[in-house]
Scaffold this motif. Structure first.
Motif, PDB file in Angstrom:
ATOM      1  N   SER A  13       0.837  -1.211   0.000  1.00 20.50           N
ATOM      2  CA  SER A  13       0.000   0.000   0.000  1.00 20.50           C
ATOM      3  C   SER A  13       0.866   1.254   0.000  1.00 20.50           C
ATOM      4  O   SER A  13       0.589   2.217  -0.733  1.00 20.50           O
ATOM      5  CB  SER A  13      -0.912   0.011   1.232  1.00 20.50           C
ATOM      6  OG  SER A  13      -1.775  -1.098   1.233  1.00 20.50           O
ATOM      7  N   LEU A  14       1.925   1.245   0.821  1.00 27.22           N
ATOM      8  CA  LEU A  14       2.798   2.404   0.912  1.00 27.22           C
ATOM      9  C   LEU A  14       3.473   2.679  -0.422  1.00 27.22           C
ATOM     10  O   LEU A  14       3.574   3.822  -0.866  1.00 27.22           O
ATOM     11  CB  LEU A  14       3.850   2.180   2.009  1.00 27.22           C
ATOM     12  CG  LEU A  14       4.858   3.307   2.231  1.00 27.22           C
ATOM     13  CD1 LEU A  14       4.145   4.612   2.579  1.00 27.22           C
ATOM     14  CD2 LEU A  14       5.841   2.929   3.335  1.00 27.22           C
ATOM     15  N   LEU A  17       0.928   4.249  -2.815  1.00 32.97           N
ATOM     16  CA  LEU A  17       0.608   5.623  -2.422  1.00 32.97           C
ATOM     17  C   LEU A  17       1.752   6.582  -2.760  1.00 32.97           C
ATOM     18  O   LEU A  17       1.521   7.699  -3.248  1.00 32.97           O
ATOM     19  CB  LEU A  17       0.309   5.673  -0.924  1.00 32.97           C
ATOM     20  CG  LEU A  17      -1.031   5.058  -0.481  1.00 32.97           C
ATOM     21  CD1 LEU A  17      -1.032   4.802   1.015  1.00 32.97           C
ATOM     22  CD2 LEU A  17      -2.189   5.979  -0.878  1.00 32.97           C
ATOM     23  N   VAL A  23      -4.707   8.675  -3.268  1.00 33.27           N
ATOM     24  CA  VAL A  23      -5.411   7.519  -2.718  1.00 33.27           C
ATOM     25  C   VAL A  23      -6.271   6.873  -3.801  1.00 33.27           C
ATOM     26  O   VAL A  23      -6.318   5.646  -3.934  1.00 33.27           O
ATOM     27  CB  VAL A  23      -6.280   7.941  -1.514  1.00 33.27           C
ATOM     28  CG1 VAL A  23      -7.129   6.767  -1.030  1.00 33.27           C
ATOM     29  CG2 VAL A  23      -5.394   8.453  -0.379  1.00 33.27           C
ATOM     30  N   SER A  38      -7.655   4.142   2.207  1.00 33.62           N
ATOM     31  CA  SER A  38      -7.601   5.258   3.166  1.00 33.62           C
ATOM     32  C   SER A  38      -7.336   4.739   4.573  1.00 33.62           C
ATOM     33  O   SER A  38      -6.590   5.355   5.351  1.00 33.62           O
ATOM     34  CB  SER A  38      -8.911   6.053   3.134  1.00 33.62           C
ATOM     35  OG  SER A  38      -9.069   6.710   1.899  1.00 33.62           O
ATOM     36  N   SER A  40      -5.640   2.016   5.264  1.00 33.34           N
ATOM     37  CA  SER A  40      -4.214   1.636   5.286  1.00 33.34           C
ATOM     38  C   SER A  40      -3.340   2.867   5.437  1.00 33.34           C
ATOM     39  O   SER A  40      -2.348   2.848   6.177  1.00 33.34           O
ATOM     40  CB  SER A  40      -3.853   0.897   3.994  1.00 33.34           C
ATOM     41  OG  SER A  40      -4.524  -0.335   3.908  1.00 33.34           O
ATOM     42  N   LEU A  41      -3.698   3.955   4.755  1.00 35.43           N
ATOM     43  CA  LEU A  41      -2.938   5.190   4.878  1.00 35.43           C
ATOM     44  C   LEU A  41      -2.979   5.691   6.324  1.00 35.43           C
ATOM     45  O   LEU A  41      -1.961   6.168   6.858  1.00 35.43           O
ATOM     46  CB  LEU A  41      -3.484   6.253   3.919  1.00 35.43           C
ATOM     47  CG  LEU A  41      -2.827   7.634   3.999  1.00 35.43           C
ATOM     48  CD1 LEU A  41      -1.330   7.556   3.742  1.00 35.43           C
ATOM     49  CD2 LEU A  41      -3.485   8.597   3.004  1.00 35.43           C
ATOM     50  N   ARG A  45       0.260   6.343   8.640  1.00 32.71           N
ATOM     51  CA  ARG A  45       0.511   7.644   9.264  1.00 32.71           C
ATOM     52  C   ARG A  45       0.766   7.489  10.765  1.00 32.71           C
ATOM     53  O   ARG A  45       1.655   8.133  11.329  1.00 32.71           O
ATOM     54  CB  ARG A  45      -0.673   8.572   9.008  1.00 32.71           C
ATOM     55  CG  ARG A  45      -0.687   9.164   7.607  1.00 32.71           C
ATOM     56  CD  ARG A  45      -1.987   9.881   7.290  1.00 32.71           C
ATOM     57  NE  ARG A  45      -1.856  10.708   6.091  1.00 32.71           N
ATOM     58  CZ  ARG A  45      -2.889  11.224   5.430  1.00 32.71           C
ATOM     59  NH1 ARG A  45      -4.135  10.988   5.866  1.00 32.71           N
ATOM     60  NH2 ARG A  45      -2.683  11.966   4.363  1.00 32.71           N
TER      61      ARG A  45
END
Length: 312
Positions: A13-14, A17, A23, A38, A40-41, A45
């Motif tokens: 995911s990273l 992104l 996203v 979102s 996962s973000l 974070r």
């Protein structure tokens, strides 16, 4: 840090992104819903204590930490893929592997077609990715090669990596075919007075021949800098400029290139082109095949290969 407690899917995911900086686009690339990515973000974070992506107007921008992570994540993800794609045996005829070689345009001209032809014949379902290497990649070669396969680069830039010498070349000075020095003969004074086209010119980026020239006290008047060897003839032809190029590249140029090669009026030293890889891949069957086919391509294109060297 205990990796067992981390969800390594977050690495995928990273990467998406940081590469897509959106996203929505990252979710589409991964085949996920926007709310799922979102979420996962949000976890990322919290883990890093950083926003990673910040909205500026209608677009997202990477934070300074995200910019640092972008290449590291690519390397880590490539390394993980290599681990889980590993096989006890390697059959070139059925492999669908993509091989990555970090190269200069000079190497592509000298070896690219021969290497591609050998792979097409022996491993027809594989793909060869020829990626231009940069000074930043060369400075971090050990780290970069954990995610790539090989880097083709002359001696004098990296150490402490496994390598195999491929072939030798020599540096020549090139000038416009109508430059008066063609008839007069090139001197050290010409090197000091004529304007130069230099390749990879910077604090840490320079060809071995250019470094040798400076060590002898010859400081060139740099007029043009390029990071592509094959652009040099165009920048020299019809001008007073001078440049250093590899003899094999000059010999492959069309007769109408408008330049002449002259012997360097200083000891430029030989260029020894080599293939470099991370020692962790010494015994990898797929990697051994790739190294073998590159060595055979070099032998077929320019002459016999040399021995293999491993660090330590």
């Amino acid at each position: 840090m205990n990796l067992a407690r981390l969800d390594l899917n977050l690495l995928v995911s990273l990467d998406a992104l940081l590469q897509r900086r959106s996203v929505t686009r990252a979710a589409a690339q991964m085949g996920l819903s926007q709310p799922a990515l979102s979420a996962s973000l949000g976890r990322l974070r919290r883990h890093f204590g950083d926003e990673l992506l910040t909205r500026v107007g209608n677009e997202y921008r990477l934070t300074p930490l995200a910019l640092q992570l972008r290449d590291l994540v690519r390397v880590a993800l490539s390394g993980a893929e290599r681990v889980f794609d590993a096989q006890p045996d390697f059959d070139p005829s059925s492999s669908t592997r993509e091989f990555t070689a970090l190269v200069s345009d000079y190497v592509v001209v000298v070896l690219g077609d021969t290497l591609a032809s050998l792979l097409a014949e022996e491993a027809p379902h594989t793909r060869l990715r020829l990626t231009p290497h940069s000074p930043a990649m060369v400075e971090r070669a050990e780290q970069v090669l954990l995610g790539g396969d090989v880097m083709l680069l002359p001696h004098g830039f990296v150490t402490d990596l496994s390598h195999q010498d491929l072939y030798r070349d020599e540096w020549v000075c090139v000038v416009s075919a109508d430059n008066p020095v063609v008839d007069e003969g090139l001197t050290v004074d010409h090197l000091r007075s004529l304007p130069w086209v230099l390749t990879y010119h910077g604090q840490t980026a320079s060809t071995p021949a250019a470094r040798q020239m400076r060590m002898l006290g010859i400081e060139p008047h740099v007029q043009v800098v390029t990071e592509n060897f094959i652009t040099v003839p165009t920048l020299v032809a019809g001008s007073e400029r001078i440049a250093l190029l590899q003899r094999r590249l000059v010999d492959l140029l069309p007769l109408g290139a408008g330049i002449r090669a002259l012997p360097c009026p200083f000891e430029a030293g030989q260029l020894v082109e080599a293939m470099w890889w991370h020692p962790a891949l010494d015994d990898d069957p797929e990697h051994r095949y790739l190294r073998d086919v590159i060595a055979r391509a070099a032998a077929q294109a320019v002459g016999p290969a040399a021995e293999v060297h491993q660090p330590g």
